[in-house]
Design an enzyme around this catalytic site. Structure first.
Site, PDB file in Angstrom:
ATOM      1  N   GLY A   1      16.458   1.180  35.140  1.00  0.00           N
ATOM      2  CA  GLY A   1      16.739   0.000  35.965  1.00  0.00           C
ATOM      3  C   GLY A   1      15.456  -0.535  36.589  1.00  0.00           C
ATOM      4  O   GLY A   1      14.654   0.229  37.113  1.00  0.00           O
TER       5      GLY A   1
ATOM      6  N   ARG B   1      16.953   0.369  28.785  1.00  0.00           N
ATOM      7  CA  ARG B   1      17.344   1.719  28.369  1.00  0.00           C
ATOM      8  C   ARG B   1      16.902   1.845  26.905  1.00  0.00           C
ATOM      9  O   ARG B   1      16.730   0.829  26.219  1.00  0.00           O
ATOM     10  CB  ARG B   1      18.863   1.913  28.465  1.00  0.00           C
TER      11      ARG B   1
ATOM     12  N   ASP C   1      14.629   9.212  37.316  1.00  0.00           N
ATOM     13  CA  ASP C   1      14.652  10.584  36.781  1.00  0.00           C
ATOM     14  C   ASP C   1      15.088  10.622  35.316  1.00  0.00           C
ATOM     15  O   ASP C   1      14.662  11.506  34.571  1.00  0.00           O
ATOM     16  CB  ASP C   1      15.508  11.514  37.660  1.00  0.00           C
TER      17      ASP C   1
ATOM     18  N   THR D   1      12.705   3.154  41.179  1.00  0.00           N
ATOM     19  CA  THR D   1      14.157   2.938  41.068  1.00  0.00           C
ATOM     20  C   THR D   1      14.696   2.594  42.451  1.00  0.00           C
ATOM     21  O   THR D   1      14.241   3.170  43.447  1.00  0.00           O
ATOM     22  CB  THR D   1      14.887   4.176  40.512  1.00  0.00           C
TER      23      THR D   1
ATOM     24  N   ASP E   1      17.410   3.441  43.535  1.00  0.00           N
ATOM     25  CA  ASP E   1      18.376   4.468  43.951  1.00  0.00           C
ATOM     26  C   ASP E   1      17.795   5.499  44.928  1.00  0.00           C
ATOM     27  O   ASP E   1      18.556   6.197  45.597  1.00  0.00           O
ATOM     28  CB  ASP E   1      18.905   5.230  42.728  1.00  0.00           C
TER      29      ASP E   1
ATOM     30  N   ASP F   1      16.619   8.361  44.269  1.00  0.00           N
ATOM     31  CA  ASP F   1      17.269   9.636  43.924  1.00  0.00           C
ATOM     32  C   ASP F   1      16.347  10.549  43.115  1.00  0.00           C
ATOM     33  O   ASP F   1      16.809  11.357  42.306  1.00  0.00           O
ATOM     34  CB  ASP F   1      18.565   9.373  43.147  1.00  0.00           C
TER      35      ASP F   1
ATOM     36  N   MET G   1      24.939  -0.535  44.422  1.00  0.00           N
ATOM     37  CA  MET G   1      24.522   0.194  43.216  1.00  0.00           C
ATOM     38  C   MET G   1      24.171   1.640  43.537  1.00  0.00           C
ATOM     39  O   MET G   1      23.919   1.994  44.691  1.00  0.00           O
ATOM     40  CB  MET G   1      23.309  -0.491  42.591  1.00  0.00           C
TER      41      MET G   1
ATOM     42  N   ARG H   1      24.447   4.628  40.432  1.00  0.00           N
ATOM     43  CA  ARG H   1      25.408   5.245  39.503  1.00  0.00           C
ATOM     44  C   ARG H   1      25.631   6.720  39.806  1.00  0.00           C
ATOM     45  O   ARG H   1      26.709   7.242  39.661  1.00  0.00           O
ATOM     46  CB  ARG H   1      24.913   5.103  38.056  1.00  0.00           C
TER      47      ARG H   1
ATOM     48  N   GLU I   1      31.806   0.597  59.289  1.00  0.00           N
ATOM     49  CA  GLU I   1      32.762   1.538  59.876  1.00  0.00           C
ATOM     50  C   GLU I   1      32.968   2.753  58.982  1.00  0.00           C
ATOM     51  O   GLU I   1      33.223   3.853  59.472  1.00  0.00           O
ATOM     52  CB  GLU I   1      34.107   0.839  60.134  1.00  0.00           C
TER      53      GLU I   1
ATOM     54  N   GLN J   1      20.888  -6.733  43.979  1.00  0.00           N
ATOM     55  CA  GLN J   1      20.130  -5.667  44.675  1.00  0.00           C
ATOM     56  C   GLN J   1      18.839  -5.294  43.968  1.00  0.00           C
ATOM     57  O   GLN J   1      17.960  -4.679  44.542  1.00  0.00           O
ATOM     58  CB  GLN J   1      20.993  -4.396  44.787  1.00  0.00           C
TER      59      GLN J   1
HETATM   60  P1  ATP Z   1      17.610   4.146  37.058  1.00  0.00           P
HETATM   61  O1  ATP Z   1      18.371   5.340  37.554  1.00  0.00           O
HETATM   62  O2  ATP Z   1      16.944   3.376  38.131  1.00  0.00           O
HETATM   63  O3  ATP Z   1      18.402   3.259  36.157  1.00  0.00           O
HETATM   64  P2  ATP Z   1      16.382   5.894  35.131  1.00  0.00           P
HETATM   65  O4  ATP Z   1      14.993   6.058  34.658  1.00  0.00           O
HETATM   66  O5  ATP Z   1      17.026   7.114  35.732  1.00  0.00           O
HETATM   67  O6  ATP Z   1      16.374   4.690  36.168  1.00  0.00           O
HETATM   68  P3  ATP Z   1      18.065   6.038  32.763  1.00  0.00           P
HETATM   69  O7  ATP Z   1      18.875   4.981  32.108  1.00  0.00           O
HETATM   70  O8  ATP Z   1      18.769   7.265  33.237  1.00  0.00           O
HETATM   71  O9  ATP Z   1      17.291   5.311  33.951  1.00  0.00           O
HETATM   72  O10 ATP Z   1      16.930   6.519  31.735  1.00  0.00           O
HETATM   73  C1  ATP Z   1      16.028   5.566  31.144  1.00  0.00           C
HETATM   74  C2  ATP Z   1      15.731   5.956  29.728  1.00  0.00           C
HETATM   75  O11 ATP Z   1      15.124   7.270  29.693  1.00  0.00           O
HETATM   76  C3  ATP Z   1      16.931   6.098  28.790  1.00  0.00           C
HETATM   77  O12 ATP Z   1      17.373   4.861  28.297  1.00  0.00           O
HETATM   78  C4  ATP Z   1      16.339   6.947  27.678  1.00  0.00           C
HETATM   79  O13 ATP Z   1      15.531   6.162  26.812  1.00  0.00           O
HETATM   80  C5  ATP Z   1      15.412   7.896  28.450  1.00  0.00           C
HETATM   81  N1  ATP Z   1      16.094   9.171  28.648  1.00  0.00           N
HETATM   82  C6  ATP Z   1      16.929   9.506  29.655  1.00  0.00           C
HETATM   83  N2  ATP Z   1      17.370  10.779  29.504  1.00  0.00           N
HETATM   84  C7  ATP Z   1      16.804  11.249  28.355  1.00  0.00           C
HETATM   85  C8  ATP Z   1      16.855  12.499  27.650  1.00  0.00           C
HETATM   86  N3  ATP Z   1      17.588  13.531  28.086  1.00  0.00           N
HETATM   87  N4  ATP Z   1      16.135  12.607  26.507  1.00  0.00           N
HETATM   88  C9  ATP Z   1      15.383  11.590  26.053  1.00  0.00           C
HETATM   89  N5  ATP Z   1      15.284  10.395  26.690  1.00  0.00           N
HETATM   90  C10 ATP Z   1      15.982  10.221  27.814  1.00  0.00           C
END
Ligand code: ATP
Length: 331
Positions: A14, A75, A106, A129, A131, A133, A173, A175, A191, A262
């Site tokens: 994201g 993604r 992450d 991000t 989030d 998180d 937001m 997830r 509240e 957001q």
């Molecule tokens: P946000 O939580 O803000 O959306 P994020 O980096 O956590 O950010 P994700 O969609 O969880 O977003 O991961 C981004 C990309 O990272 C995925 O589309 C994928 O290409 C790669 N990815 C995530 N997990 C794996 C995994 N276990 N193995 C390989 N690639 C991964």
């Protein structure tokens, strides 16, 4: 010191306000070390599609204040397919890229670890991000802006809720994390706050939401009432929760889904500063030999944290504020 001649940067997952400020810091710091920088487009997809551009200081002029990311984000399911990480690593080897900076959450760092099994160069992460998180950094780039954006909207909803003495549910937001919802709920004086950290909510335990509403109605009479809900907190979503509450208490409850608003907007000062610090620190640490680490900030100090631990635990929401919210605000 490691001899890095060419470095690549990408934004993944994201998008978050401040990603551009981080790209700028990566480029300007690299330039000061005479390191060439390639920017891959659309997250990890750029590695599969060889979609990249050589970045120069002119590309990052006047982007510190811009939301989104000049490199685009996405993604990338291909990275999670068998053979995907090897294919992505081959692209980096072919282009003779010595190090990769990944700006994302992450999930993106899990992708980094998969890539590292095949890639011979160095990898460093920068937490970007909304989030907040990611373990290993007090705050992630984008969180502060998203919080202010959410508050701006929630405050406006409060005005109209107050005028009509209505109950509103506002979905934020996050997830897998309710950090943003909790922070926004507290700052907005909501509240109630409903988020995954407080345990699952199902139609069978709606009474935990209804009782505080009825208690407030008894104490205050008809008045505005705001419930902040983290996305994915209720089967069928926040609209379904509003419908079920309406039926259960006989008073109309309205749902507002804030959605992608957001993620947009100009980054606030705190995000620009954090992004600049972490982008610069990431490059400096790569030059010092860092690998499979994340550049984070803890207690105002830039720190390195193992990428493998960034998603281990959900960042703990301040238990003091949680207790206070639950004891005081729901009365
Ligand atoms: P946000 O939580 O803000 O959306 P994020 O980096 O956590 O950010 P994700 O969609 O969880 O977003 O991961 C981004 C990309 O990272 C995925 O589309 C994928 O290409 C790669 N990815 C995530 N997990 C794996 C995994 N276990 N193995 C390989 N690639 C991964």
């Amino acid at each position: 010191m490691t001899q890095i001649k060419r470095l690549a940067v990408l934004t993944s997952g994201g998008d978050a306000p401040g990603m551009n400020a981080a790209i700028r810091a990566v480029l300007l710091t690299s330039a000061s070390y005479n390191i060439q920088v390639l920017g891959f487009e659309h997250g990890f997809n750029g590695l599969f599609e060889q979609d990249f551009q050589t970045l120069h200081p002119k590309h990052v002029e006047n982007i510190i204040q811009r939301g989104g990311t000049i490199l685009k984000s996405a993604r990338c399911p291909a990275l999670q397919q068998p053979g995907g990480p090897a294919q992505a690593a081959a692209c980096l080897h072919q282009l003779q890229i010595d190090a990769l900076v990944i700006i994302g959450g992450d999930g993106s760092f899990r992708g980094a670890l998969a890539l590292a099994e095949h890639y011979k160069g160095q990898i460093i992460g920068v937490p970007g991000t909304i989030d907040n998180d990611v373990d290993g950094s007090d705050f992630t780039i984008g969180f502060a802006t998203a919080l202010d954006t959410a508050l701006d909207a929630i405050d406006k909803i409060r005005d109209t809720a107050d005028a009509f003495e209505r109950i509103f549910l506002v979905e934020l937001m996050g997830r897998h994390s309710g950090y943003l919802s909790l922070a926004a709920g507290i700052a907005a004086g909501a509240e109630q706050i409903i988020c995954p950290e407080f345990g699952p909510l199902t139609p069978a335990d709606l009474s935990s939401v209804i009782k505080p509403i009825q208690h407030a109605q008894l104490l205050r009479g008809k008045s505005s009432y705001l419930i902040i809900v983290a996305e994915n907190s209720y089967p069928g979503g926040t609209s379904a929760l509003a419908d079920d509450l309406t039926k259960a208490i006989g008073v109309e409850c309205r749902a507002v889904i804030l959605g992608h608003i957001q993620r947009g907007g100009s980054p606030v000062g705190a995000d620009r500063i954090l992004a600049t610090k972490l982008g610069a620190f990431a490059v400096e640490q790569l030059v010092q030999g860092a690998h499979l680490m994340m550049a984070g900030e803890v207690n105002a100090q830039a720190v390195l944290y193992p990428l493998s631990q960034t998603g281990d635990r959900k960042k703990a929401i301040d238990p003091y504020l949680v207790r206070w919210q639950q004891q005081v605000c729901s009365d």
